[in-house]
Design an enzyme around this catalytic site. Structure first.
Site, mmCIF file in Angstrom:
data_model
loop_
_atom_site.group_PDB
_atom_site.id
_atom_site.type_symbol
_atom_site.label_atom_id
_atom_site.label_comp_id
_atom_site.label_asym_id
_atom_site.label_seq_id
_atom_site.Cartn_x
_atom_site.Cartn_y
_atom_site.Cartn_z
ATOM 1 C CB SER A 1 -1.836 -3.413 6.287
ATOM 2 O OG SER A 1 -1.403 -2.125 5.881
ATOM 3 N N GLY B 1 0.936 -0.414 3.192
ATOM 4 C CA GLY B 1 1.802 0.397 4.047
ATOM 5 C C GLY B 1 1.054 1.393 4.914
ATOM 6 C CD GLU C 1 5.019 0.109 -3.178
ATOM 7 O OE1 GLU C 1 6.081 -0.501 -3.378
ATOM 8 O OE2 GLU C 1 4.350 -0.010 -2.127
ATOM 9 C CE LYS D 1 5.947 -2.931 -0.643
ATOM 10 N NZ LYS D 1 4.825 -2.083 -0.310
HETATM 11 P P1 13P Z 1 2.558 -3.730 3.272
HETATM 12 O O1 13P Z 1 2.420 -5.158 3.762
HETATM 13 O O2 13P Z 1 3.709 -3.007 3.843
HETATM 14 O O3 13P Z 1 1.243 -3.003 3.389
HETATM 15 O O4 13P Z 1 2.861 -3.841 1.688
HETATM 16 C C1 13P Z 1 2.080 -4.629 0.885
HETATM 17 C C2 13P Z 1 2.713 -4.764 -0.451
HETATM 18 O O5 13P Z 1 2.785 -3.800 -1.208
HETATM 19 C C3 13P Z 1 3.271 -6.067 -0.823
HETATM 20 O O6 13P Z 1 3.594 -6.133 -2.177
#
Ligand code: 13P
Length: 256
Positions: free
Chosen positions: A217, A177, A99, A13
């Site tokens: 997660s 997340g 996102e 990200k």
């Molecule tokens: P997390 O593993 O932080 O929940 O994020 C997942 C994600 O959006 C991977 O593209």
């Protein structure tokens, strides 16, 4: 049993400086050098791609980007084309992450254009779908996922052909997340639904060979049980991919 090599992908990200990214990927590469049977991918921010590519050297870890534009070049201020990503050493590109859909108003039609452009260049798309908590609670999970599949893969559907290397990712928005992972059976149920849709659209042989990743997660504590499900072929990891110890433990899930 179809041969679907597990893929563990780290989506970094909008995190890490160039120095931090290089340090992280060096550690991941060194600590997974002997790992067989699992494909590993990192998707760093655009500005760190070159440096990460250099740091990877002849490591088998793949490089991916987190987004791209569908045109090859032109007056698109602030955008990056698939060609530019290839020049930076990418072989994969994540498309339609939730996102991007939620914060940047990316539609399935845009994802479809991007997927077509990626494939025309030989870049492998990782196409993301997933429902929000509100949609899940309203019992609309399958409808939402199906609409995203129909829209985001429209071009492949019309051509009746999807490149066999294409990767799908199921990322329930409520699990990203938040620390709330979908249970293995909740994830499997949607993965099976996605594979069923792929089968109806492209045929059994094709759908049986495509990899479907789970994201939301994922951590060392839950990767093994997720990977034990028949239609989960890997993971798209956010937070836990920013730490070498936890990402390496996820990659080595068979030993946990
Ligand atoms: P997390 O593993 O932080 O929940 O994020 C997942 C994600 O959006 C991977 O593209």
């Amino acid at each position: 049993m179809p041969d679907r090599k597990p893929l563990i992908a780290g989506n970094w990200k909008m995190h890490l400086s160039v120095a931090e990214a290089v340090e992280l990927v060096r550690r991941i590469a060194a600590e997974t050098e002997d790992v067989q049977g699992v494909e590993v991918l990192v998707a760093p921010p655009f500005t760190t791609l070159y440096a990460v590519r250099e740091a990877l050297g002849d490591s088998r870890i793949r490089l991916g980007a987190q987004n791209m534009h569908w045109e090859m070049s032109g007056a698109y201020t602030g955008e990056i084309s698939g060609k530019m990503l290839q020049e930076a050493g990418c072989t994969y590109v994540i498309l339609g992450h939730s996102e991007r859909r939620a914060i940047f108003n990316e539609t399935s039609e845009m994802v479809d254009l991007k997927a077509r452009a990626a494939v025309s260049l030989g870049l492998i798309p990782i196409i993301c779908v997933g429902e929000t908590l509100e949609e899940r609670e309203a019992g609309r999970t399958f409808d939402v996922v199906q609409a995203q599949l129909e829209g985001s893969l429209n071009n492949f559907k019309e051509e009746k052909f999807i490149p066999p290397t294409t990767v799908m990712a199921y990322e329930p928005v409520w699990a990203i997340g938040t620390g709330k992972t979908a249970t293995p059976s909740q994830a499997q149920e949607v993965h099976q639904f996605i594979r069923g849709w792929l089968e109806r659209t492209f045929g059994t042989g094709v759908s049986a060979g495509l990899r479907i990743l789970y994201g939301g997660s994922v951590k060392p504590e839950n990767i093994a049980e997720l990977m034990a499900e028949p239609d989960i072929d890997g993971a798209l990891v956010g937070g836990a991919s920013l730490n070498a110890d936890s990402f390496v433990r996820i990659i080595c899930y068979e030993k946990l």
